[in-house]
Structures are given as C-alpha cells and as structure tokens.
Enzyme design. Structure first.
Site, PDB file in Angstrom:
ATOM      1  N   THR A   9       0.821  -1.224   0.000  1.00  0.00           N
ATOM      2  CA  THR A   9       0.000   0.000   0.000  1.00  0.00           C
ATOM      3  C   THR A   9       0.855   1.274   0.000  1.00  0.00           C
ATOM      4  OG1 THR A   9      -0.087  -0.098   2.411  1.00  0.00           O
ATOM      5  CG2 THR A   9      -1.929  -1.123   1.209  1.00  0.00           C
ATOM      6  N   GLY A  10       2.176   1.119   0.006  1.00  0.00           N
ATOM      7  CA  GLY A  10       3.063   2.300  -0.003  1.00  0.00           C
ATOM      8  C   GLY A  10       3.335   2.781  -1.417  1.00  0.00           C
ATOM      9  N   VAL A  12       6.216   2.911  -3.120  1.00  0.00           N
ATOM     10  CA  VAL A  12       7.050   1.979  -3.879  1.00  0.00           C
ATOM     11  C   VAL A  12       6.288   0.675  -4.107  1.00  0.00           C
ATOM     12  CG1 VAL A  12       9.176   0.604  -3.864  1.00  0.00           C
ATOM     13  CG2 VAL A  12       9.231   2.982  -3.093  1.00  0.00           C
ATOM     14  N   SER A  38      -4.319  -2.684   7.571  1.00  0.00           N
ATOM     15  CA  SER A  38      -4.722  -2.715   6.157  1.00  0.00           C
ATOM     16  C   SER A  38      -5.238  -4.085   5.730  1.00  0.00           C
ATOM     17  CB  SER A  38      -3.543  -2.328   5.263  1.00  0.00           C
ATOM     18  OG  SER A  38      -3.048  -1.064   5.622  1.00  0.00           O
ATOM     19  N   CYS A 126      17.976   3.992  -4.306  1.00  0.00           N
ATOM     20  CA  CYS A 126      17.611   4.572  -5.614  1.00  0.00           C
ATOM     21  C   CYS A 126      18.719   5.459  -6.173  1.00  0.00           C
ATOM     22  CB  CYS A 126      16.308   5.343  -5.512  1.00  0.00           C
ATOM     23  SG  CYS A 126      16.152   6.338  -4.046  1.00  0.00           S
ATOM     24  N   GLN A 153      17.136  15.147  -4.932  1.00  0.00           N
ATOM     25  CA  GLN A 153      16.223  14.026  -4.829  1.00  0.00           C
ATOM     26  C   GLN A 153      14.771  14.414  -4.616  1.00  0.00           C
ATOM     27  OE1 GLN A 153      19.801  11.440  -2.803  1.00  0.00           O
ATOM     28  NE2 GLN A 153      17.775  10.596  -2.568  1.00  0.00           N
ATOM     29  N   GLY A 157      10.910  10.125  -2.766  1.00  0.00           N
ATOM     30  CA  GLY A 157      11.851   9.196  -2.109  1.00  0.00           C
ATOM     31  C   GLY A 157      11.557   9.040  -0.632  1.00  0.00           C
ATOM     32  N   ARG A 228      17.455  17.072  -0.734  1.00  0.00           N
ATOM     33  CA  ARG A 228      16.030  16.892  -1.044  1.00  0.00           C
ATOM     34  C   ARG A 228      15.508  18.157  -1.701  1.00  0.00           C
ATOM     35  NH1 ARG A 228      14.155  12.222  -1.262  1.00  0.00           N
ATOM     36  NH2 ARG A 228      14.617  11.662   0.873  1.00  0.00           N
ATOM     37  N   HIS A 235      14.905  11.539  -9.343  1.00  0.00           N
ATOM     38  CA  HIS A 235      16.127  12.060  -8.721  1.00  0.00           C
ATOM     39  C   HIS A 235      17.081  12.508  -9.830  1.00  0.00           C
ATOM     40  CE1 HIS A 235      14.663  10.590  -4.995  1.00  0.00           C
ATOM     41  NE2 HIS A 235      15.458   9.558  -4.784  1.00  0.00           N
TER      42      HIS A 235
HETATM   43  C1  2RA Z   1      15.191   8.767  -0.544  1.00  0.00           C
HETATM   44  N1  2RA Z   1      16.805   7.175  -1.411  1.00  0.00           N
HETATM   45  O1  2RA Z   1      15.185   9.286  -1.662  1.00  0.00           O
HETATM   46  C2  2RA Z   1      15.932   7.469  -0.303  1.00  0.00           C
HETATM   47  C3  2RA Z   1      15.001   6.350  -0.007  1.00  0.00           C
HETATM   48  N2  2RA Z   1      14.064   6.126  -1.017  1.00  0.00           N
HETATM   49  O2  2RA Z   1      14.602   9.233   0.447  1.00  0.00           O
END
Ligand code: 2RA
Length: 332
Positions: A9-10, A12, A38, A126, A153, A157, A228, A235
């Site tokens: 359910t996430g 990914v 769930s 990733c 990113q 993520g 981020r 990314h």
């Molecule tokens: C991120 N690579 O982007 C890490 C985990 N998915 O937060």
C-alpha cells in the site's frame, strides 16, 4: 507463480504492482501484504481484486518470491521467515545491503553473481542505482577511481507523507503532514535520512558503500552530498568521475548509447538534457550534460536523472526477479 508484495500500500509497493503488471511477470496469485490495519483492504491487480493479507498468512502461502518495500526493521524480522519456507526475498530496504552474505544487485551490472543459494537479495538505494547504471560501461572501459556526486532528490523518495507536506505547503493549506524538519516548498534540504558522526548523512554513506559493493571494488573513492528538492518524478545527480584511463568524449557518448538501461539525452544547443519531468514513469536512466572536467585530467562531468520509484526501486527489484527466473533460480 505466487508473488508476495510486502508494503503493497506504499508508494514503492504500488509502483511494484504497476511494474509487475506492465512487464507481464508470471504472477498466478498475488499476495499483497501490509500492516495489520490494512488487512482485508482490496487491491486491484491485472483486473482482479485481491485482499491485503497478514505477514503470517503470506508466509504460510509459501510464495515463490516476496518483493519487499516495508522498511528495514520489518525486513530484518520477516525476510528470514519467508526464506525459511523457500521464498526468494528481494528487499528494497537498506537492511541487508551491506550484509557480506547478501548480494546487492543491479541486474545490468551483477545479476550474473546470483545463485540458488541467494534467498534474500538486496535492492540498492535509488540514488545509487541510477549512478552505477550510468557509470557501468564507462567504469568497465576506463576504470573509475574517484566519484564526486551531488544529488537533487524527489520528495517521493521519502514517501506519501512528504508528498502531502509539499502539496499542502504549495496549496497554502494547513500543513498537517510534517515529513521534514523544515519547509520543503521553494526550499532545498541538504539532509536525507539521519546524520552520522562523520558529518555525512546515511543517504550519502549509502552511495559511498553501495557503489563499491556493486562494482566489487573497494578502491573506488566516492564522496556524496544528497539533497532533497521539492520535485516529483525523479532524482537528479551531478556526477564527477575521475578515471584511471584517458577517455575521448565521442567514445564516452558511444559507450553510453551501448549501456543497458541508459538513454543518452544530450544536445544542449537545442536545450536537450535530462529532467525529472521526462524521466517520470520511465525505466531508463537519462544521461546528459557530458563534458570534460577542465580542472584535471581523465575526469568527466555528467548529469544523471531517473524515476526513483521505478528504476530506483520497483523496476530494479522486478528485473532481479526476471533475471532469476531466466537463470532458473525461481520456480514458476
Ligand atoms: C530517498 N533514497 O530518496 C531514499 C530512499 N528512497 O529518500
């Protein structure tokens, strides 16, 4: 083939289901697994409705393969339980990546190392996957010695909570989803995962350690700054790589054209370069902005973009399962 998706359910997990269906992986029975709350929730897969099942029920069903994206602690505890009943586990968390008894696999690079003894296989981070896919043939040809990488990113993520925070901030709504210690909209956070004693974050150290393990070369020096950014879709990475051997830019382009999983997107005169909006929903790793680092010999700069939920996670994991099937290491 009975296939369990743990963390179904996430973000990914949902992508894993999409990729399994898109690539026609031979699923005869799906076992979607998620948290106890769930269980019973319905999930649609290839036109059929499946109910989320508990971990115990999924293990009892003895699936041929279980693809995990449920966090490190759940994987540490539950992956061995699946392995005990003969299930092959492909885990997207960091739990097993640096375990010396477990393989860390990017199919284009080291699937050939897989054997029937491998019951728990780690899917790399990733940001590592897209970088090593881009470097694969270049490393083979010129031997990478030192890699300096800065990443940009996507909030995807982090997961749904982060996407919700960004959307709430962007829309001016009350921010009830706090995934980050600071605002992310119109901002960037040089902070992914937690800080370690050496001043680097876990995300940065993952790129350092995983790159060495995947290439099977502890001598490659890697340093990373992972950031981020308020972007969906993928990314991006600025990669500076020093090689042992001299290279020719045209030959680099040709090698990238020949690299499995790479799409060369490089025509700056026409404003053509890799961008997350173009990588979103694709499995290719887009590479562009190729240019020599004019400050030192045998060093290349390039820009690498990929959909972190696909090749960065779900697709890479499904490709491992496909390879194992091809190699006769998975029973249909
Ligand atoms: C991120 N690579 O982007 C890490 C985990 N998915 O937060």
């Amino acid at each position: 083939m009975k296939v369990a998706v743990v963390g179904a359910t996430g973000l990914v997990g949902g992508e894993m289901l999409k990729v399994l269906a898109e690539r026609n992986f031979p699923v005869t029975e799906l076992l979607p697994v998620a948290s106890e709350k769930s269980v019973g929730q319905e999930i649609e897969f290839q036109g059929k409705k499946y109910k989320v099942v508990s971990m115990d029920d999924a293990i009892a069903a003895r699936p041929a393969v279980a693809i995990f994206s449920a966090g490190g602690s759940i994987s540490k505890e539950q992956a061995p339980r699946f392995a005990e009943v003969g299930t092959v586990v492909i885990d997207n968390s960091s739990a097993w990546r640096m375990d010396p008894t477990k393989k860390l696999v990017v199919p284009e690079i080291n699937a050939k190392e897989l054997t029937a003894d491998d019951k728990i296989i780690a899917n790399p981070n990733c940001s590592t996957i897209q970088m090593v896919v881009a470097l694969n043939k270049l490393h083979e040809t010129y031997k990478a010695q030192r890699i300096v990488v800065s990443t940009y990113q996507s909030v995807t993520g982090t997961g749904k909570k982060a996407v919700d925070q960004l959307m709430q901030e962007r829309s001016g709504a009350e921010v009830t989803s706090q995934a980050y210690p600071h605002r992310i909209d119109l901002n960037v956070l040089p902070h992914i995962d937690v800080f370690e004693d050496n001043g680097y974050t876990k995300e940065e150290m993952k790129m350092v350690k995983e790159t060495k393990k995947i290439f099977g070369d502890d001598n490659i020096r890697v340093t990373a700054t992972t950031v981020r950014i308020p972007v969906m879709g993928g990314h991006s990475e600025a990669v500076n790589v020093e090689f042992a051997e001299e290279f020719d830019l045209e030959q680099v382009r040709e090698l990238l054209r020949q690299t499995e999983g790479v799409e060369l997107v490089d025509d700056v005169k026409n404003n053509v370069y890799p961008m997350p909006k173009d990588a979103h929903g694709k499995d290719a790793v887009l590479v562009g902005r190729l240019r020599r680092d004019e400050t030192q010999p045998r060093t290349l700069n390039m820009w690498v973009v990929a959909d972190n939920l696909r090749k960065g996670a779900a697709t890479n994991a499904v490709q491992i399962a496909e390879k194992m099937l091809e190699m006769g290491l998975l029973q249909e």
